[in-house]
Scaffold this active site. Structure first.
Site, PDB file in Angstrom:
ATOM      1  N   GLY A 257       0.694  -1.202  -0.084  1.00 58.18           N
ATOM      2  CA  GLY A 257       0.207   0.018  -0.135  1.00 58.18           C
ATOM      3  C   GLY A 257       0.750   1.346   0.233  1.00 58.18           C
ATOM      4  O   GLY A 257       1.605   1.477   0.942  1.00 58.18           O
TER       5      GLY A 257
ATOM      6  N   GLU B  60     -18.129  17.764   3.311  1.00 57.36           N
ATOM      7  CA  GLU B  60     -17.429  18.777   1.933  1.00 57.36           C
ATOM      8  C   GLU B  60     -18.105  18.461   0.695  1.00 57.36           C
ATOM      9  O   GLU B  60     -18.346  19.482  -0.182  1.00 57.36           O
ATOM     10  CB  GLU B  60     -16.000  18.232   1.938  1.00 57.36           C
ATOM     11  CG  GLU B  60     -15.296  18.616   3.170  1.00 57.36           C
ATOM     12  CD  GLU B  60     -13.822  18.339   3.356  1.00 57.36           C
ATOM     13  OE1 GLU B  60     -12.979  19.312   4.000  1.00 57.36           O
ATOM     14  OE2 GLU B  60     -13.478  17.140   2.811  1.00 57.36           O
TER      15      GLU B  60
ATOM     16  N   VAL C 230      -2.168  -7.890  -3.903  1.00 60.20           N
ATOM     17  CA  VAL C 230      -1.764  -8.950  -2.977  1.00 60.20           C
ATOM     18  C   VAL C 230      -3.010  -9.608  -2.631  1.00 60.20           C
ATOM     19  O   VAL C 230      -3.918  -9.118  -2.541  1.00 60.20           O
ATOM     20  CB  VAL C 230      -1.089  -8.280  -1.628  1.00 60.20           C
ATOM     21  CG1 VAL C 230      -1.192  -9.152  -0.636  1.00 60.20           C
ATOM     22  CG2 VAL C 230       0.215  -7.824  -1.789  1.00 60.20           C
TER      23      VAL C 230
ATOM     24  N   PHE D 187      -0.981   7.102   2.610  1.00 60.27           N
ATOM     25  CA  PHE D 187      -0.193   7.965   3.471  1.00 60.27           C
ATOM     26  C   PHE D 187       0.602   7.198   4.491  1.00 60.27           C
ATOM     27  O   PHE D 187       1.768   7.549   4.684  1.00 60.27           O
ATOM     28  CB  PHE D 187      -0.980   8.753   4.407  1.00 60.27           C
ATOM     29  CG  PHE D 187      -1.810   9.983   3.572  1.00 60.27           C
ATOM     30  CD1 PHE D 187      -0.973  11.006   2.852  1.00 60.27           C
ATOM     31  CD2 PHE D 187      -3.280  10.152   3.360  1.00 60.27           C
ATOM     32  CE1 PHE D 187      -1.587  12.009   2.299  1.00 60.27           C
ATOM     33  CE2 PHE D 187      -3.683  10.893   2.649  1.00 60.27           C
ATOM     34  CZ  PHE D 187      -2.951  12.040   1.983  1.00 60.27           C
TER      35      PHE D 187
END
Lengths: 437, 437
Positions: free
Chosen positions: A12, A175, A80, A15
Site C-alpha cells: 500500500g 465537504e 496482494v 499515506f
C-alpha cells in the site's frame, strides 16, 4: 559473499505505506513497495474531483516518481491476495510475481473502503468515494443528473433528478454537500435553458445528533450554519433505511433523488483475514502498542487498516496524518531492531488539528489550541492542503484551479466522459471498476 | 402572435459546429446545438493526454459553459441517428427527444473517426486517437506496457513490451512518436529498477515516401531528423500488412510490440448515409460550393465530414482551422438567406500555416510566407496552441503543466486508472467506449 540485506515489504502506497518507505530511506534494507495502482492519491481532496473542481492528476502522483531516488526501494504494481506469516511470504498476482515474495519485515498499509453495514446492494445506488475511479464515476452521475433533468418532460421527474442526497455527516459528507450546493448554485447556474440548477435540492443525512462528530461542538454548529446558508438541507438524527434507483428512505420518509452518495462508513481492507488475526467490527486489525500484530513482531499493520488506542488512551483515528505517523513509527521500530537499539517509546498520536471545508469560502478548523471558522479558516484549509500535496506541479495546478474557480465561479473539470446514455444508473454499475482517469 | 423564428439545428460541437453557432449569435434564429458529449475538445493537443503530459480537463471545456451567454442557443446532449430531409427533422435518442426535432436550417459538423481501411479488427490491437476516452485508453496501454516490462522475466518479452509502433506519419503520428520517445527517455527514465525505459524502441511507420506529406518537403526532412535525434526509428515506404496481440507485420517483417497506435487514416461520420447523398472514399459528403448538399440548400455539411475543393481549386483539408472557417461560412450563407441578401462569395480556404511538434523542443512550422524549425518553432507552436485553447483556465493550466515538465522532465498526468490486470489488451478491448476521464 555479502550478507543479504533484510527485506522489507510494504503493501500500500497511501499515506501510511509511503511514510514508512520514506522513513526507511537510509536503512540498510531492501524495500519492496507494492500497490495495485500506479499512483499515490491525496485523498483529502478527492471530493473536489467528484465535484468537478480538480482533475485526477491534480491530486495523484505516480508512486515511481515519488520514490524514484530512493535507491533501496523497488516499486511493484500488483495485487496482494494473501500473507503467509509462517513462511514469511506475500502472494498475489501481476507484479507480485512467481508465487510469493519473501520478507523479513512486513508493513501492511492497505487502507479502507466505504462500507454499507450489511447493505452492500445499496452501493449500486449510493456509491462511495475512495478512489479516482469512484470520483470520476460520481462526477459522471452528478453531471448527468442535471443533463437528464434538462431533458425530462415530467415536472416531478425533473425535481427528483435535481435532488441530491448525501448520506453521512462526517468531513467527506459535509465537504461533498457544500461543494455540490455551490456547483449547482454557481458553476451550473446559467448553463441550462429548461431547468434552473439553483433549484437543485442538496440533502445531507446524518444518523447522529450533529455533523462532524469528531470536532468540538461549536464547530459542528458552525458547519451546520454554513451549509444551511448554502441552501443545504441537513437532517440530523436521521437514519437511512433503504436505497433504490428512485431515491432514499430516511426513516419512514421516502425522498426521491437523482444522485445518492455514500459517506457514512468505512470497512478496512482484508488484512485481518490474510493474517488470520482478530479484527474489530470495521475489519481493522487489533495491533499491539508498537503497531505489530500479536505473535508476529515482524508484521506491522498501520493506517486505516489498524485499530489502536495509543499510550495516552486516545483512539487513533482513521485519518491521513495518523496513518503517516504510524507508518513512520513502524519504520522506526524496524530500524531499532536492525541496529539492536532500544525500541522507540510507545506510540502517541499527535493531533495537529481537524479541518473541514464548506463550499468555497467557509471552513472549520480545530487546532486544539485555537478554533477557527469562516473565510480565514477556509484560506488556512486551502493553504494546508496545497502544502501537503505531493509535489510542486500538483501544488501549482491546484492553486491555479482554485483561483480560477474562485474568480469565475466555474469548474475546470466538468467533463462527462464515457457513454451518455439514458439510464446512467445501469451505466455506472457496469462501469464499476472500469477505467476512468 | 409572433412569427416563429427560424430553427437552426447544429449537430456536433467541435471546431466546425461551435464556430457556426457563434457566428449565428446575433441572428434572429433559435439554435439547437446537439452533441453526444458534454464537452468541446481541443483535438490538436489530444496526443498530450495520451502521453501523460496533460489532463483531459486541460483540453476540454463543457459546451454549456462555452455558449452559456448565447441566448438564442440551446445545448442538447444526445446522439443523432438520422435526418429526414423531406420532413426536415433530426431524430435520435436521449436529448434528441420525443421522436424528431424540426429544423429550417441544418448544419452537420460531426467530424471523423480513425479508419482501418477494411481492417476494422486491427482496432483492438492498434487503437486510434480521436476522443478523450481514446486518449486515456492509450495512456493506460502505454504506461502499463512499461509496468509489465518491469515485471517480465523473459528478456525477449521485455524487449517486445518496450517496443512501441506508431502507424501513420502525419502530424498525429509524428507528434505521438516524439512525445512517446521523450516519455521513455526522460519522464520514465529513472523510475524503474529492472528495465531501462531509455531502451524503449519507438518505431514510426509511414506508407508514403516522407513524413508530414501535406508540409513542404524540407520541413518533412527536418521532422525526420528531429525524430531520429530523439531515437525514433522511422520507416518510410513501409506498409502495415497485419496487426495482432504480439506486434505488427510491416511488409514481410514482423515487429513485436507492446503498444501499437493507429494514426493512419480517418473515416467521416455517417452523415452521408443519414442524408442519402454521395460520399467520397473516406465517407465525406460531397458538398456544393456553399457547403450545402445537392438538392437541399437548407442542409450544410462542414468540417471533416465534408469534401470540398474550394473556389481556387484547393482541396479543403480535414484540420481544425478549415472546419472553423467552413462553420462560419455556412452561418453566413444562412444569415444572407434570412435577410434576403446576396449570398457570400464562394468559399476560399485560408491556410494560415501548418504546425507539428517533435518532442519538447523541436517543431516545424509552415506559415506559407515563412518556414521555421527547431526551438523557435516549438515556442511558436506552444504559444499558438495555448492561444487557441478554449478558455483562460485551460490556457493557464496547460502553460503551467508545460513549464513544469519543461523544467523537470516529468509528466503530470502519468496515471494508470482502472484495473491493472495482467493482460491489458483484453482489458482495453472491454474498456472500449467505457468511461474514462
Amino acid at each position: 559473499m555479502v550478507q543479504a540485506r533484510p527485506r522489507v515489504i510494504i503493501i500500500g502506497a497511501g499515506f501510511g505505506g509511503l511514510s514508512a518507505a520514506k522513513a526507511l530511506a537510509d536503512a540498510a534494507v531492501d524495500i519492496t513497495l507494492i500497490d495495485q495502482r500506479n499512483h499515490h492519491l491525496f485523498q483529502p481532496l478527492l471530493y473536489q474531483v467528484a465535484t468537478a473542481s480538480l482533475s485526477p492528476a491534480d491530486i495523484a502522483a505516480p508512486i515511481r516518481s515519488v520514490v524514484w531516488d530512493q535507491k533501496n526501494l523497488t516499486v511493484v504494481l500488483g495485487k496482494v491476495s494473501g500473507v503467509d506469516t509462517e513462511a514469511k511470504t506475500v502472494s498475489g498476482d501481476n507484479g507480485v510475481r512467481s508465487g510469493a515474495l519473501p520478507y523479513d519485515y512486513l508493513i501492511i498499509a492497505t487502507g479502507a473502503r466505504h462500507a454499507y453495514f450489511g447493505n452492500d446492494h445499496w452501493e449500486t445506488f449510493a456509491p462511495g468515494l475512495k478512489t479516482i475511479e469512484d470520483a470520476t464515476a460520481i462526477r459522471h452521475r452528478l453531471l448527468m443528473a442535471f443533463e437528464q433533468a434538462e431533458m425530462a418532460i415530467d415536472a416531478a421527474e425533473t425535481e427528483r433528478l435535481l435532488s441530491i442526497v448525501i448520506i453521512g455527516g462526517g468531513p467527506t459528507g459535509v465537504e461533498l454537500a457544500g461543494s455540490i450546493a455551490e456547483l449547482a448554485r454557481a458553476a451550473l447556474a446559467r448553463d441550462f435553458r429548461r431547468i434552473d440548477p439553483r433549484k437543485a435540492k442538496v440533502i445531507l443525512v446524518e444518523a447522529g445528533a450533529r455533523l462532524l462528530a469528531t470536532f468540538p461542538e461549536d464547530l459542528s454548529a458552525a458547519a451546520l450554519k454554513s451549509l444551511q446558508r448554502l441552501g443545504v438541507e441537513v437532517r440530523l438524527n436521521a437514519r437511512v433505511s433503504d436505497c433504490n434507483a428512485q431515491g432514499v428512505k430516511i426513516g419512514d420518509d421516502f425522498v426521491g433523488a437523482g444522485t445518492i452518495l455514500w459517506a457514512a462508513g468505512v470497512q478496512a481492507s482484508p488484512a485481518a483475514s490474510w493474517l488470520k488475526v482478530e479484527a474489530d467490527r470495521a475489519g481493522r486489525v487489533k495491533v499491539a502498542a508498537d503497531y505489530s500484530i500479536p505473535g508476529h513482531p515482524d508484521v506491522f499493520v498501520v493506517g486505516d487498516t489498524a485499530a489502536l488506542t495509543d499510550a495516552r488512551g486516545v483512539v487513533v483515528p482513521g485519518v491521513g496524518p495518523a496513518a503517516k505517523q504510524a507508518g513512520k513509527y513502524a519504520a522506526r521500530v524496524i530500524m531499532a531492531r536492525l541496529h539492536g537499539e532500544v525500541a522507540p517509546a510507545a506510540f502517541v498520536y499527535r493531533n495537529y488539528g481537524n479541518l473541514a471545508t464548506i463550499g468555497r469560502r467557509a471552513a472549520v478548523v480545530d487546532f486544539n489550541w485555537i478554533k477557527l471558522r469562516g473565510p480565514l479558516a477556509w484560506w488556512l484549509w486551502g493553504g494546508a492542503h496545497i502544502f501537503f500535496l505531493i509535489d510542486f506541479r500538483n501544488r501549482v495546478a491546484v492553486a491555479i484551479n482554485w483561483l480560477w474557480s474562485f474568480l469565475t465561479y466555474k469548474r475546470g473539470a466538468r467533463l462527462i466522459t464515457g457513454p451518455t446514455i439514458t439510464q446512467p444508473r445501469e451505466a455506472d454499475t457496469e462501469r464499476k471498476g472500469m477505467s476512468q482517469e
